[in-house]
Write a protein that holds these residues in place. Structure first.
Motif, PDB file in Angstrom:
ATOM      1  N   LEU A 254      -8.760 -15.062 -21.312  1.00 45.97           N
ATOM      2  CA  LEU A 254      -8.087 -14.380 -20.950  1.00 45.97           C
ATOM      3  C   LEU A 254      -7.564 -13.461 -22.013  1.00 45.97           C
ATOM      4  O   LEU A 254      -6.608 -12.507 -21.667  1.00 45.97           O
TER       5      LEU A 254
ATOM      6  N   PRO B 161      -1.868 -15.896 -25.075  1.00 45.75           N
ATOM      7  CA  PRO B 161      -1.109 -16.538 -24.500  1.00 45.75           C
ATOM      8  C   PRO B 161      -0.836 -17.706 -25.140  1.00 45.75           C
ATOM      9  O   PRO B 161      -0.721 -18.401 -25.711  1.00 45.75           O
TER      10      PRO B 161
ATOM     11  N   CYS C 223       5.194 -19.248 -20.915  1.00 48.53           N
ATOM     12  CA  CYS C 223       5.821 -18.575 -19.465  1.00 48.53           C
ATOM     13  C   CYS C 223       7.205 -18.445 -19.195  1.00 48.53           C
ATOM     14  O   CYS C 223       7.967 -19.668 -19.277  1.00 48.53           O
TER      15      CYS C 223
ATOM     16  N   TYR D  92       1.888 -23.386 -19.379  1.00 41.58           N
ATOM     17  CA  TYR D  92       2.580 -21.850 -18.553  1.00 41.58           C
ATOM     18  C   TYR D  92       1.935 -22.479 -18.002  1.00 41.58           C
ATOM     19  O   TYR D  92       2.952 -23.933 -16.887  1.00 41.58           O
TER      20      TYR D  92
ATOM     21  N   LEU E  81       1.683 -12.832 -22.202  1.00 41.43           N
ATOM     22  CA  LEU E  81       0.470 -12.616 -23.674  1.00 41.43           C
ATOM     23  C   LEU E  81       1.698 -11.830 -24.405  1.00 41.43           C
ATOM     24  O   LEU E  81       2.414 -11.213 -24.046  1.00 41.43           O
TER      25      LEU E  81
END
Length: 703
Positions: free
Chosen positions: A266, A314, A317, A330, A338
Motif C-alpha cells: 500500500l 493506511p 476508513c 478498512y 491513506l
C-alpha cells in the motif's frame, strides 16, 4: 489450560525421561537451545556458569545457526524459537518481537555485549557472533524492561586467523556480499583485529520495496599483560528501503489470505520515500584479573542513530455510502484512508558505562560466586515536527493514487533520560546437590522535558536449584521486573509522550533441564502478571486516544525444548503453550479474553540428515506452526492457525585449499497462504501475509 499444555508436556516429559544410549554420531555445536556443555551466556549475568546449570531459560544462536536458518534480521529469530513471535514486523522497518506473549520494548529490552542499546533501527547481524535470548522477567538484567525477556547481541571479536567470504541470492533478486577477516599479530600475538563488511541489494517479493543496506565493523584488542586486556570495536550501518504497511480487516470480515496478493504494498504512491536508518556504535572494554578468583571490568559504549521515517500509512476508513467511520480497520469494499507520514531527521543516542567485579569465595562453609556492579545510562531522543496528514482514499490492491500532503507541522517532544543502576548477584552452593541463586537491582531514573519525572525502584530475583544427576537439574525461581512506559509520540494521543506510572511485573518459573553429550532438553512452566496499559479512543473521523493503566495481563505457559543427535540424524524441537488473559479491566467485557496477536500454541521442528553416500551433504526440513491469534481486543475475530514447511540442503567440501559451504533453501515449500500475524498497533488492527514460496542460495568460502 490443561488441554493446551498436555501434548507438549507429554512429549517433553518423554524426551527428558529417555536415557537409552544414542547411536554414535558427530555432535553439532551450531544451535544451542538451552545451553549445552560449557556454553555460557553473558545475558544470564552469572559469568562463566554454563547455561545448562543455571536456573533460567535462555537460547543461544551462533552465527552458523543464524546462517543455516536464513536469519538476516532480529525479526527472523521467530523461525528458530517457539517462545518468540512477530509483533508488527513490516518489510523495510525495524524489527519487533513478542516473547512469552509480551511485546518486548525496543528502547529497553535489547543489549549489545551486555550494555543497553536502542533497537529502533536497522541492526546488522554481519558482525554478530551470536544472539542470546533470556526468557522471563528481566529485572535481574535491566532496571526497566518489558517482561518476557532480553535479547543480547554478542559482537565478533578477534580470535585467530579468519578469512571468510559469503555470496548470497534470494528470490526475487536480493544479492548479498559479506567478508569476515581476522588476524592476530605482534611478537606474542598480543594484538588482534576483526573486520566485517556487508553489502546487500534488497529486492523483496513485495512490490515497490527495493532498497539497499550496508554495514562495516572493526573489532580490535590488546592483551596488555597476562592479566590485563583492552578491547575496542565500532560499527556503522545504513539501510534505505520503503516499508510495507499491513493490510487489515474489511469491515467486520477477515479477508481470506488466499484471495490477497502477498506482494501487494500500500506504500506505492509516487511520493512514497524510503525509510532511512543509519547507526554508529562504538565500545571500549578494559578487563583486569584480580588474583586467581576475581576479575574487574569497565565497559563503555556509545550509540548514535539517525532515521528518516516515511510512509504512505493506511489507517481506518470513512464509508460514504453508509456514513460510517471504521476507526480500527478498512472499509468493507476494500477502501482505506491513506496518510502522508513523515518524521525526518530523528536522532537517538545512548551512552552507557558498566563497572563490575565478579569472583568466587568461601564464607561460613558455603561457596559463593558473586557479581556486583554499577550501570550508568544516558539516552536522548530528538525529533523534528512531523507530518501525519490525510492524503486521500486508496484501495487494498494499491490501485489508486493519492496526492502528497507533506506539511510537517505536527509538534513533537524530545526525550532525555538518565538511569543509575546498582546490582548484586550471588550463586551459593549450599551442598553438592542444592544451589541458591539471588539477585537485586536498584534503579533510579531521571527524565527532563515535557514527559519527565524521577522514578526509583528495586527489583529482586531468586532461585533454588537441585541437581537430579550430573546431567539434570530442577529449579524454581521468582522475580520482579519494572517497565517505564512512554505514550507513543503520535498526534492521535491526547497524552502523547507522557510517562505512565511504573508497571511492576512478577513472575515465577519452575522447570527441569537435561544436558548430556548428545541430548539437551528442558521443560519449564511460567506465570507472569503485569499491569496492562490500554488505549481509550473516540469512534469518530477525528481519532483521539488516551493511554492509561487498566487492569492486569496474566500469562501462564509451558515451554519445552529438545535437541538430540542420533547417528546421521539430528532433531531439534521447541514448543510453547500459552494461556494469556486480561484481568481487572475497567471494561468488564475484556476480562478473561486473550490479547491480540498472541498464538496459544507455537511449535518449531528441525530435522537434518547427513548423507553417507556423499560426505559433506546434509538435508534439512523445518516445520513452523503457530496457533490462532485474536485480531481484535474483544476477541470477536480470530486469525486461523498456520503451518509452514521449509526445505534445504547444505554441501561442505574443499576445492583448491578453500573450504566451501553451499546452502540452498526453499522457504514455504508448499506455498501456504495465511495471515502470518495480526498486530493491533496504534489502536488499529493490521494483517501481514505469510511470504510466498521463495528460493534462497548462498556459498560460504573459508580460505
Amino acid at each position: 489450560m490443561a488441554q493446551h499444555f498436555t501434548p507438549i508436556a507429554l512429549a517433553a516429559a518423554a524426551l527428558l525421561a529417555s536415557s537409552a544410549p544414542l547411536a554414535r554420531g558427530q555432535a553439532s555445536d551450531i544451535v544451542t537451545i538451552t545451553g549445552r556443555g560449557n556454553t555460557e551466556s553473558s545475558v544470564g549475568g552469572f559469568g562463566n556458569v554454563p547455561l545448562a546449570r543455571t536456573p533460567m531459560q535462555a537460547s543461544v544462536y551462533g552465527r552458523e545457526a543464524l546462517a543455516d536458518g536464513g536469519v538476516t534480521s532480529i525479526a527472523e529469530l521467530t523461525r528458530l524459537d517457539a517462545s518468540l513471535a512477530d509483533a508488527y514486523n513490516a518489510e523495510g522497518y525495524w524489527s519487533f518481537l513478542t516473547l512469552r506473549g509480551f511485546v518486548i520494548d525496543n528502547r529497553t529490552n535489547y543489549r549489545r555485549d551486555g550494555l543497553p542499546i536502542n533497537a529502533e533501527t536497522f541492526i546488522s547481524l554481519a558482525n554478530k557472533e551470536r544472539i542470546e535470548v533470556l526468557k522471563g522477567t528481566s529485572g535481574i538484567q535491566a532496571g526497566t524492561s518489558a517482561p518476557g525477556g532480553i535479547v543480547n547481541l554478542v559482537v565478533k571479536r578477534p580470535t585467530g586467523s579468519v578469512h571468510q567470504g559469503v555470496l548470497g541470492w534470494q528470490q526475487d533478486g536480493t544479492l548479498l556480499t559479506q567478508v569476515d577477516l581476522g588476524h592476530r599479530f605482534g611478537s606474542n600475538g598480543q594484538f588482534g583485529a576483526r573486520l566485517n563488511i556487508q553489502a546487500v541489494s534488497l529486492r523483496p517479493a513485495a512490490r515497490n520495496a527495493d532498497g539497499q543496506s550496508r554495514a562495516v565493523a572493526l573489532a580490535t584488542d590488546w592483551q596488555i599483560t597476562g592479566d590485563s586486556k583492552l578491547e575496542f570495536e565500532l560499527e556503522s550501518s545504513h539501510r534505505a528501503q520503503p516499508s510495507v504497511p499491513g493490510l487489515s480487516l474489511l469491515g467486520n470480515a477477515l479477508p481470506k489470505a488466499s484471495s490477497i496478493d502477498p506482494r501487494v504494498n500500500l506504500n506505492n504512491q509516487a511520493w512514497s520515500l524510503p525509510v532511512v536508518l543509519d547507526g554508529d556504535t562504538a565500545s571500549l572494554r578494559f578487563t583486569q584479573r584480580l588474583g586467581a578468583a576475581w576479575r574487574f571490568s569497565a565497559h563503555g559504549m556509545t550509540q548514535r542513530l539517525r532515521s528518516d521515517d516515511r510512509v504512505a500509512f493506511p489507517f481506518g476508513c470513512y464509508d460514504a455510502n453508509t456514513d460510517t467511520y471504521w476507526a480500527d480497520r478498512y472499509c468493507p469494499d476494500g477502501s482505506v484512508d491513506l496518510y502522508d507520514f513523515r518524521s525526518e531527521g530523528e536522532r537517538r543516542r545512548v551512552d552507557a558505562l558498566d563497572l563490575h567485579v565478579q569472583g568466587s569465595f568461601t564464607a561460613a562453609g558455603l561457596r559463593h560466586s558473586l557479581s556486583a556492579g554499577y550501570l550508568n545510562t544516558r539516552a536522548s531522543d530528538r525529533f523534528k515536527p512531523q507530518a501525519f496528514n490525510y492524503s486521500g482514499t486508496g484501495r487494498i490492491d494499491a490501485s489508486i493514487a493519492t496526492p502528497s500532503n507533506a506539511d510537517a507541522s505536527t509538534p513533537t517532544n524530545n526525550r532525555d533520560e538518565r538511569s543509575r543502576e546498582w546490582y548484586l548477584r550471588d550463586a551459593i552452593e549450599l551442598n553438592p546437590a542444592w544451589q541458591l541463586w539471588a539477585g537485586l537491582r536498584h534503579s533510579r531514573i531521571a527524565r527532563t522535558g515535557a514527559s519527565g519525572y524521577p522514578q526509583s525502584f528495586t527489583t529482586p530475583w531468586m532461585a533454588l536449584a537441585y541437581s537430579l544427576s550430573p546431567a539434570s537439574m530442577a529449579y524454581a525461581s521468582w522475580g520482579q521486573g519494572v517497565e517505564s512506559e512512554v505514550v507513543p509520540n503520535l498526534p492521535i494521543y491526547r497524552n502523547a509522550n507522557q510517562v505512565l506510572p511504573a508497571l511492576k511485573s512478577r513472575q515465577w518459573e519452575g522447570g527441569i533441564k537435561h544436558d548430556s553429550t548428545r541430548r539437551q532438553a528442558s521443560l519449564v512452566a511460567f506465570n507472569i502478571r503485569r499491569p496492562a496499559s490500554a488505549d481509550t479512543c473516540s469512534a469518530s473521523s477525528t481519532l483521539l486516544c488516551t493511554r492509561a493503566i487498566d487492569g492486569m495481563a496474566h500469562h501462564r505457559g509451558l515451554e519445552a525444548t529438545h535437541s538430540e543427535h542420533m547417528g546421521a540424524w539430528t532433531v531439534q524441537f521447541s514448543g510453547m503453550a500459552l494461556r494469556a488473559t486480561r484481568e481487572g479491566s475497567r471494561d468488564a467485557s475484556l476480562n478473561g479474553l486473550r490479547p491480540t496477536n498472541v498464538p496459544a500454541t507455537s511449535l518449531r521442528l528441525l530435522l537434518t540428515r547427513d548423507i553417507a553416500a556423499l560426505p559433506g551433504l546434509n538435508l534439512r526440513s523445518s516445520l513452523t506452526h503457530e496457533g490462532a491469534r485474536m485480531a481484535l481486543p474483544d476477541n470477536s475475530i480470530a486469525v486461523p492457525a498456520w503451518t509452514r514447511l521449509d526445505l534445504g540442503a547444505q554441501y561442505r567440501h574443499t576445492a583448491g585449499g578453500t573450504q566451501l559451504l553451499w546452502r540452498v533453501d526453499l522457504q514455504n515449500a508448499t506455498n501456504r497462504r495465511a495471515w502470518r500475524e495480526a498486530p493491533y498497533q496504534f489502536s488499529h488492527a493490521y494483517l501481514f501475509p505469510l511470504a510466498a514460496r521463495s528460493l534462497r542460495a548462498s556459498v560460504q568460502a573459508d580460505f
